[in-house]
Design a protein around this motif. Structure first.
Motif, PDB file in Angstrom:
ATOM      1  N   ASP A 139      24.155  28.264  43.997  1.00  0.00           N
ATOM      2  CA  ASP A 139      24.596  28.342  45.396  1.00  0.00           C
ATOM      3  C   ASP A 139      24.687  29.793  45.861  1.00  0.00           C
ATOM      4  O   ASP A 139      24.290  30.124  46.988  1.00  0.00           O
ATOM      5  CB  ASP A 139      25.964  27.663  45.564  1.00  0.00           C
ATOM      6  CG  ASP A 139      25.862  26.142  45.538  1.00  0.00           C
ATOM      7  OD1 ASP A 139      24.721  25.622  45.563  1.00  0.00           O
ATOM      8  OD2 ASP A 139      26.914  25.470  45.482  1.00  0.00           O
ATOM      9  N   LYS A 142      21.163  31.026  46.402  1.00  0.00           N
ATOM     10  CA  LYS A 142      20.518  30.485  47.612  1.00  0.00           C
ATOM     11  C   LYS A 142      21.092  31.131  48.871  1.00  0.00           C
ATOM     12  O   LYS A 142      20.365  31.358  49.844  1.00  0.00           O
ATOM     13  CB  LYS A 142      20.674  28.971  47.645  1.00  0.00           C
ATOM     14  CG  LYS A 142      19.876  28.308  46.524  1.00  0.00           C
ATOM     15  CD  LYS A 142      19.518  26.871  46.839  1.00  0.00           C
ATOM     16  CE  LYS A 142      18.560  26.306  45.799  1.00  0.00           C
ATOM     17  NZ  LYS A 142      19.194  26.108  44.474  1.00  0.00           N
ATOM     18  N   ALA A 143      22.389  31.435  48.823  1.00  0.00           N
ATOM     19  CA  ALA A 143      22.989  32.132  49.968  1.00  0.00           C
ATOM     20  C   ALA A 143      22.340  33.501  50.141  1.00  0.00           C
ATOM     21  O   ALA A 143      22.059  33.930  51.267  1.00  0.00           O
ATOM     22  CB  ALA A 143      24.495  32.264  49.763  1.00  0.00           C
ATOM     23  N   TRP A 146      18.769  33.312  51.603  1.00  0.00           N
ATOM     24  CA  TRP A 146      18.827  33.095  53.055  1.00  0.00           C
ATOM     25  C   TRP A 146      19.174  34.387  53.796  1.00  0.00           C
ATOM     26  O   TRP A 146      18.554  34.733  54.804  1.00  0.00           O
ATOM     27  CB  TRP A 146      19.835  31.988  53.375  1.00  0.00           C
ATOM     28  CG  TRP A 146      20.106  31.818  54.826  1.00  0.00           C
ATOM     29  CD1 TRP A 146      21.235  32.148  55.502  1.00  0.00           C
ATOM     30  CD2 TRP A 146      19.203  31.271  55.810  1.00  0.00           C
ATOM     31  NE1 TRP A 146      21.108  31.843  56.830  1.00  0.00           N
ATOM     32  CE2 TRP A 146      19.870  31.312  57.046  1.00  0.00           C
ATOM     33  CE3 TRP A 146      17.898  30.772  55.749  1.00  0.00           C
ATOM     34  CZ2 TRP A 146      19.275  30.869  58.235  1.00  0.00           C
ATOM     35  CZ3 TRP A 146      17.301  30.330  56.926  1.00  0.00           C
ATOM     36  CH2 TRP A 146      17.988  30.384  58.139  1.00  0.00           C
ATOM     37  N   ARG A 149      16.293  36.642  54.205  1.00  0.00           N
ATOM     38  CA  ARG A 149      15.371  36.197  55.263  1.00  0.00           C
ATOM     39  C   ARG A 149      15.929  36.538  56.633  1.00  0.00           C
ATOM     40  O   ARG A 149      15.190  36.955  57.531  1.00  0.00           O
ATOM     41  CB  ARG A 149      15.104  34.699  55.124  1.00  0.00           C
ATOM     42  CG  ARG A 149      14.305  34.406  53.851  1.00  0.00           C
ATOM     43  CD  ARG A 149      13.811  32.998  53.829  1.00  0.00           C
ATOM     44  NE  ARG A 149      13.086  32.681  55.039  1.00  0.00           N
ATOM     45  CZ  ARG A 149      12.778  31.440  55.404  1.00  0.00           C
ATOM     46  NH1 ARG A 149      13.142  30.432  54.654  1.00  0.00           N
ATOM     47  NH2 ARG A 149      12.111  31.227  56.513  1.00  0.00           N
ATOM     48  N   VAL A 150      17.242  36.372  56.791  1.00  0.00           N
ATOM     49  CA  VAL A 150      17.872  36.718  58.070  1.00  0.00           C
ATOM     50  C   VAL A 150      17.748  38.228  58.325  1.00  0.00           C
ATOM     51  O   VAL A 150      17.431  38.661  59.428  1.00  0.00           O
ATOM     52  CB  VAL A 150      19.350  36.269  58.082  1.00  0.00           C
ATOM     53  CG1 VAL A 150      20.101  36.839  59.282  1.00  0.00           C
ATOM     54  CG2 VAL A 150      19.438  34.740  58.068  1.00  0.00           C
ATOM     55  N   ASN A 153      14.210  39.098  59.310  1.00  0.00           N
ATOM     56  CA  ASN A 153      13.979  38.625  60.671  1.00  0.00           C
ATOM     57  C   ASN A 153      14.645  39.551  61.687  1.00  0.00           C
ATOM     58  O   ASN A 153      14.035  39.926  62.693  1.00  0.00           O
ATOM     59  CB  ASN A 153      14.509  37.193  60.801  1.00  0.00           C
ATOM     60  CG  ASN A 153      14.186  36.585  62.144  1.00  0.00           C
ATOM     61  OD1 ASN A 153      14.642  37.088  63.169  1.00  0.00           O
ATOM     62  ND2 ASN A 153      13.391  35.523  62.158  1.00  0.00           N
ATOM     63  N   SER A 154      15.886  39.952  61.411  1.00  0.00           N
ATOM     64  CA  SER A 154      16.589  40.766  62.409  1.00  0.00           C
ATOM     65  C   SER A 154      16.020  42.179  62.487  1.00  0.00           C
ATOM     66  O   SER A 154      16.181  42.853  63.487  1.00  0.00           O
ATOM     67  CB  SER A 154      18.093  40.781  62.151  1.00  0.00           C
ATOM     68  OG  SER A 154      18.347  41.255  60.870  1.00  0.00           O
ATOM     69  N   LYS A 156      12.808  42.593  62.288  1.00  0.00           N
ATOM     70  CA  LYS A 156      11.450  42.324  62.760  1.00  0.00           C
ATOM     71  C   LYS A 156      10.378  42.622  61.697  1.00  0.00           C
ATOM     72  O   LYS A 156       9.272  43.063  61.994  1.00  0.00           O
ATOM     73  CB  LYS A 156      11.155  43.099  64.041  1.00  0.00           C
ATOM     74  CG  LYS A 156      12.097  42.730  65.183  1.00  0.00           C
ATOM     75  CD  LYS A 156      11.533  43.176  66.501  1.00  0.00           C
ATOM     76  CE  LYS A 156      12.364  42.808  67.711  1.00  0.00           C
ATOM     77  NZ  LYS A 156      13.584  42.055  67.497  1.00  0.00           N
TER      78      LYS A 156
END
Lengths: 525, 124
Positions: A139, A142-143, A146, A149-150, A153-154, A156
């Motif tokens: 867990d 996996k956190a 994630w 990925r965030v 993304n933020s 760019k």
């Protein structure tokens, strides 16, 4: 913003190329004109490998205004195990290892609790549940997958869960489960890391590696760990600490490259805690033994063949690159013939001036997450922020999270004596007893610390070693001191924090040269 | 098909999640500030996030349950010991928060203003 960056890059182009004698070669010219035109580059930077180094490099480059893509692709293990973004450290390395090590330490605290007055039930055997621990660890992982990925993304940064392979120096074929496309990049950073090595013996595929261990669906049970690397010692250590019967097979020496006196204290401690260490043994074959068990046969020290049945066999005999799918020939990136790593210069540049390599995949670099992170960030600043600062590969601290931890920074005693000569080095050392061991009567026989300093003024400290509890926490601050070139006089005039184990380092006075007994004396004297 | 549900408060969320225990569909929960009598949420970020999240649901989520959970009035939410914050399976520290129930994936506050970020949560 983008225009400014491009202008800046064209301006600094000549400077970046300079250190290369091949500057005037046709290849460099071709590369040069391409970078100056820059009309068909999709990206300023493509990073292949989304581990610690690759992520750090990509995020820093994006912060500097570059257009960045990260390609991350995890080939499943022979047992079908795969994982998310973040690389070895977070998925199958440092993070799950440290959590499982901590689980074992909690077990030690349970064992010590009664001595400190905690009234546990009589005859308390506290069983450990592997799945509870494994699920909590997964867990956490996996956190993190994630969060990475965030973050990308933020910032760019384009993330592709895809395999990257070179078509030419600046063109990458991106292949995922569904599709295939082509992207171009002014610069490419290779940060694909290493994967565990399987031995070349019959039945090797019946064994697991650290790539599988932390997500095993049931307790590994009776386990044979093969390998004296830090991975082998750490895994054997925490599995034993969780209450499992563990044998550890070491062909030659433990912790090659580390201070051997400290390495042997670590294995002495493991033996003392009941681990069966099979010294100077080499595995010959593994066969199925029914009930999902494996029978391992090995060649022992005295040339005899011996066998034992285990639930799990864990290979920890080394790690190696897996670069074939990248088609590096297409970019003319030279590899070290012996170990398959990418040959790099001081600027992390490969034989191709637009392709770089960082982290474990780069030849001659320490295989450590924080090193890869720093290297990646510095590289991104050199490429996109006009920095000229290089990574300093000296004074890299690290800690082995064996049951008794071992932290070090600088040179081992062997390396110091070899480099400077015995007459030039002073070795200070002591065995000590951690205060928390006293009440539960925990053995402190292997708790030890050692400083190696030069004898000539200013008597600079060139190595610090600490074997004991919380070695990672202890060593970090001393690494900062060594980065500032601390001398033995400065270290010895530092005021202690009492009572701690770390104070033993600044209290060191006995030299090996004196022949005095380094065994622990009183407490507050 | 996406099933939309609206719940108000901690207890009704828990009973809704319990009723979905046997379902194998993915469950998403958007935690948002409750609306006042005029129909407006006290949480301006929730108001901003709402259309972004719903546009993404419409396009990216083909199968699953989407629960909008109103966490209560501002005073209740700001109490650090409210059950949304203390429940070890929720640990909601901000509104708006969007979670994939039973997984680690979550987005909070300004992250929910970005369409591609929200898409990522539903695609994963």
């Amino acid at each position: 913003m983008r225009a400014t960056l491009m202008t800046a890059m064209i301006r600094t182009g000549a400077k970046q190329c300079c250190p290369y004698a091949a500057c005037s070669s046709s290849r460099s010219v071709a590369y040069y004109s391409k970078s100056a035109i820059d009309t068909n580059s999709n990206y300023d930077l493509v990073v292949i490998g989304g581990g610690s180094g690759g992520l750090a490099c990509s995020k820093e480059a994006a912060d500097q205004g570059a257009r960045v893509a990260v390609l991350d692709w995890v080939a499943p293990t022979p047992h079908g195990q795969s994982w998310g973004l973040g690389g070895t450290c977070v998925n199958v390395g440092c993070i799950p290892k440290k959590l499982m090590h901590q689980a074992a330490l909690v077990g030690n605290h349970l064992a010590d609790a009664a001595a400190y007055g905690w009234q546990l039930p009589k005859d308390h055997h506290v069983p450990h549940d592997w799945n509870t621990l494994k699920n909590a660890v997964q867990d956490t992982i996996k956190a993190s997958n994630w969060v990475y990925r965030v973050q990308l993304n933020s910032k760019k940064v384009d993330y592709f869960n895809a395999l990257g392979s070179f078509l030419d120096s600046n063109t990458i074929k991106v292949t995922d489960k569904k599709s295939e496309k082509t992207i171009t990049a002014k610069y490419v950073v290779l940060s694909t890391g290493l994967r565990p090595t399987y031995p070349n013996i019959p039945g090797a595929e019946l064994g697991l590696t650290s790539d599988d261990l932390f997500s095993l669906k049931k307790s590994p049970g009776r386990t044979l760990v093969v390998g004296g690397s830090y991975v082998g010692l750490e895994c054997a250590g925490f599995l034993k600490g969780l209450g499992l019967p563990v044998d550890l097979m070491i062909r030659s020496i433990p912790l090659r490259g580390f201070d051997q006196q400290c390495a042997n204290l670590i294995t002495d401690h493991m033996s003392g805690e009941g681990m069966n260490i099979l010294w100077r043994c080499s595995p010959l074959e593994v066969v199925e033994a029914g009930n999902d068990q494996k029978k391992v046969t090995w060649l022992s020290d005295d040339g005899k063949k011996e066998s034992q049945v285990y639930d799990t066999v864990l290979w920890a005999i080394g790690r190696q690159p897996r670069l074939q799918p990248l088609n590096l020939q297409a970019a003319n990136v030279q590899l070290n013939q012996k170990n398959g790593k990418v040959i790099v210069d001081d600027e992390e540049r490969s034989s191709n001036p637009s392709v770089f390599a960082i982290g474990d995949i780069a030849q001659g670099r320490p295989e450590l997450t924080p090193v890869a992170i720093s290297t990646g960030q510095l590289l991104a600043r050199r490429l996109f922020a006009k920095s000229s600062r290089l990574m300093n590969y000296d004074m890299i601290p690290t800690t082995v999270f064996t049951p008794l931890e071992y932290g070090c920074v600088g040179l081992s005693e062997e390396a110091a004596l070899k480099k400077f000569g015995e007459d030039e080095c002073e070795v200070y050392h002591a065995f000590y007893g951690p205060y928390e061991y006293t009440i539960p009567h925990r053995s402190s026989e292997q708790c030890y610390t050692k400083i190696i300093a030069l004898r000539d003024d200013p008597k600079t400290v060139i190595g610090i070693h600490f074997v004991g509890p919380n070695a990672g926490e202890v060593t970090q601050g001393f690494a900062a001191a060594m980065t500032c070139n601390i001398t033995i006089d400065q270290l010895q005039s530092t005021v202690a924090i009492h009572p701690t184990s770390a104070e033993e380092i600044i209290k060191l006075r006995i030299t090996k040269r004196s022949g005095l007994d380094p065994r622990a004396v009183g407490c507050c004297g | 098909m996406v099933e939309f549900k609206e719940v108000e408060g901690y207890d009704s969320l828990k009973s809704e999640l319990k009723s979905l225990e046997k379902s194998d569909k993915p469950v998403f929960v958007l935690f948002t500030g409750s609306k006042d009598s005029s129909g407006k949420s006290w949480c301006p970020d929730c108001v901003t996030a709402d259309p972004v999240v719903h546009a993404s649901v419409k396009e990216k989520l083909s199968e699953g349950v989407f629960i909008t959970c109103q966490v209560g009035p501002r005073d209740f939410w700001k109490n650090q010991s409210n059950p949304f914050r203390t429940d070890s399976k929720l640990k909601i520290t901000a509104v708006p928060t969007l979670i994939h129930w039973g997984q680690s994936n979550r987005l909070v506050e300004e992250q929910l203003f970005k369409r591609d970020m929200v898409d990522m949560l539903f695609e994963d």
